[in-house]
Design an enzyme around this catalytic site. Structure first.
Site, PDB file in Angstrom:
ATOM      1  N   GLU A   3       0.823  -1.213   0.000  1.00  0.00           N
ATOM      2  CA  GLU A   3       0.000   0.000   0.000  1.00  0.00           C
ATOM      3  C   GLU A   3       0.854   1.259   0.000  1.00  0.00           C
ATOM      4  O   GLU A   3       0.434   2.294  -0.486  1.00  0.00           O
ATOM      5  CB  GLU A   3      -0.911   0.021   1.244  1.00  0.00           C
ATOM      6  CG  GLU A   3      -2.284  -0.561   0.992  1.00  0.00           C
ATOM      7  CD  GLU A   3      -3.269  -0.304   2.126  1.00  0.00           C
ATOM      8  OE1 GLU A   3      -2.875   0.172   3.211  1.00  0.00           O
ATOM      9  OE2 GLU A   3      -4.462  -0.608   1.927  1.00  0.00           O
TER      10      GLU A   3
ATOM     11  N   HIS B  90       8.541 -26.584  -1.414  1.00  0.00           N
ATOM     12  CA  HIS B  90       7.900 -27.693  -2.118  1.00  0.00           C
ATOM     13  C   HIS B  90       6.729 -27.211  -2.954  1.00  0.00           C
ATOM     14  O   HIS B  90       5.928 -28.012  -3.419  1.00  0.00           O
ATOM     15  CB  HIS B  90       7.464 -28.754  -1.102  1.00  0.00           C
ATOM     16  CG  HIS B  90       8.637 -29.285  -0.333  1.00  0.00           C
ATOM     17  ND1 HIS B  90       9.264 -30.478  -0.640  1.00  0.00           N
ATOM     18  CD2 HIS B  90       9.337 -28.749   0.695  1.00  0.00           C
ATOM     19  CE1 HIS B  90      10.282 -30.657   0.188  1.00  0.00           C
ATOM     20  NE2 HIS B  90      10.351 -29.625   1.007  1.00  0.00           N
TER      21      HIS B  90
ATOM     22  N   LYS C  72     -14.146   0.006  -3.923  1.00  0.00           N
ATOM     23  CA  LYS C  72     -15.264   0.388  -3.042  1.00  0.00           C
ATOM     24  C   LYS C  72     -16.356   1.063  -3.864  1.00  0.00           C
ATOM     25  O   LYS C  72     -17.546   0.784  -3.692  1.00  0.00           O
ATOM     26  CB  LYS C  72     -14.788   1.345  -1.948  1.00  0.00           C
ATOM     27  CG  LYS C  72     -13.867   0.700  -0.931  1.00  0.00           C
ATOM     28  CD  LYS C  72     -13.524   1.678   0.171  1.00  0.00           C
ATOM     29  CE  LYS C  72     -12.401   1.144   1.030  1.00  0.00           C
ATOM     30  NZ  LYS C  72     -11.838   2.145   1.922  1.00  0.00           N
TER      31      LYS C  72
END
Ligand code: PA5
Length: 443
Positions: A285, A306, A420
């Site tokens: 951010e 792995h 949003k």
């Protein structure tokens, strides 16, 4: 710095005078308060500003919740969640609930997603416990925690009544603004304030992190103490060569400019997995904007050798890795000799598990460096509150320096609004009528 050693010898970066000057200038700019986003610099001297009274007040509130409930639900998202989650995971026995005589309250998290299954399962489990909640939102308007809180608040009120609910719910929010502030005042919840000048992802050492951690039985005074020591060790007056945050910021920026666009944070201690998540938010951010920024990724080792190991060794050469290496585990366990040796492991007999882990780490480091993946190593002597407090502040300071070196404002997040707006338009939120029409026409 006794609680954290930074080793950049395998990073392939030579610190040039220009690089050193750039990092030092960025650190000085942070402290001068004259850089971009300078209204969000409250975290810089936050550790040294925390008083014993503040710690005592947070602990007293935590004790009240601990006395009332054996399940405490912390509701928040992003910076209002990840710091507490990271430290709880680092400091709590993952098998605690399997111990039949364990008495510590359990801290769980909600509001970090909008999953109907997650919240339903949590509410179902909560019915078997005495519950309390901490609702954390700086803006006081974030949808995810607001939805979770509406459900959990209703459950608490149904079970204990409104008056008792005000003893079982604590709010952490802005001092004056937002729906959560209004609601808390009206319902009479004890409230802690998130300072105006501390952004969510830098807020772990405010009540946002400290109250949930105290509730979880973590020594918050030691955590703050570790951060205070790191605040001193990374100040602008500290010579670059002795300042781990400035060096880390300098090296990762040099790697980025040399084409290493992805940083993988990893550790050989699974308890640090959520430190990775907290770090990803902090750096993602803060730096990912204006078409720039290192992409923060993470692995937990040796498990991910792995799965991701193949890519790291031989995939695109745009990676570098930063490993948090823990010297001394809390426990001691030795691999014993076996008379039959059917598994062929007797060559390890007499060795501690941690010795094997350390050799795995060393072997991987050499292999990855040989494969073109530069390595930065952060060494912690142990995992405890002091070292974790220091580590958190180390990363915060480096993030501020690094963001300024990159030429961005590390303290805003304009990009998170885009989703949003779409979500509210799709949900027909009042005030989004125009956006709603426009987005539906696109579907
Ligand atoms: O770093 C940030 O500012 C964000 O990640 C916020 O912490 C997150 O969006 C939650 O916001 P709030 O605390 O306002 O609910």
């Amino acid at each position: 710095m006794k609680n954290l050693k930074l080793d950049i010898r395998k990073s392939g970066i030579d610190i040039t005078p220009e690089l050193k000057d750039k990092a030092s200038a960025a650190n000085a700019l942070l402290e001068s308060g004259e850089g971009a986003g300078n209204d969000f610099l409250g975290w810089i001297h936050l550790p040294s500003s925390i008083t014993e009274e503040q710690i005592a007040c947070i602990k007293a509130q935590a004790d009240k919740l601990r006395a009332k409930a054996d399940l405490i639900i912390c509701i928040g998202i992003g910076g209002s969640y990840l710091g507490a989650k990271a430290v709880v995971e680092a400091m709590t026995d993952p098998f605690k609930l399997l111990h039949k005589d364990q008495k510590e309250p359990t801290v769980v998290f909600a509001g970090q997603n909008i999953s109907e299954d997650y919240i339903s399962q949590l509410m179902e489990a909560a019915r078997e416990h005495s519950i309390a909640a901490i609702i954390i939102s700086k803006s006081g308007t974030t949808t995810e925690p607001a939805i979770a809180f509406r459900l959990i608040k209703a459950e608490i009120e149904k079970r204990y009544g409104k008056q008792e609910a005000a003893e079982r719910i604590v709010a952490i929010t802005d001092k004056a603004r937002g729906a959560l502030k209004t609601l808390s005042t009206q319902e009479g919840y004890p409230t802690f304030v998130i300072p105006d000048d501390v952004g969510g992802r830098f807020s772990v050492l405010t009540p946002v992190g400290l109250l949930p951690l105290a509730v979880a039985g973590i020594d918050i005074a030691a955590l703050v103490h570790g951060a205070q020591a790191m605040e001193q060790a990374t100040g602008k007056e500290v010579p670059f060569e002795e300042n781990p945050s400035a060096i880390y910021a300098a090296v990762r920026n040099a790697l980025y400019n040399g084409g290493k666009k992805i940083e993988i944070l990893g550790s050989y201690e699974p308890r640090l997995q959520y430190i990775n998540e907290w770090w990803k938010q902090l750096y993602g951010e803060s730096e990912g904007k204006q078409g720039k920024g290192i992409f923060p990724a993470s692995v937990t080792l040796t498990a991910d050798l792995h799965s991701m190991g193949q890519y790291i060794q031989q995939g695109e050469r745009t990676l570098f890795e930063t490993i948090i290496s823990v010297v001394e585990p809390d426990h001691k366990m030795v691999i014993e000799s076996d008379a039959e040796n059917l598994d062929g492991l007797n060559f390890l007999a007499g060795k501690r598990i941690s010795e094997v882990n350390a050799k795995a780490e060393l072997g991987v480091q050499l292999a990855h460096v040989d494969g073109g993946v530069p390595n930065i190593r952060i060494e912690l002597p142990k995992v405890n509150e002091e070292t974790i407090g220091g580590l958190l502040y180390f990363f915060e300071r480096a993030c501020g320096i690094s963001g300024y070196m990159l030429g961005v404002n590390p303290f805003d997040q304009p990009g998170v609004e885009a989703y949003k707006k779409n979500m509210f338009a799709l949900l027909d939120k009042p005030g989004y009528e125009e956006e709603s029409k426009a987005i539906k026409a696109r579907l």
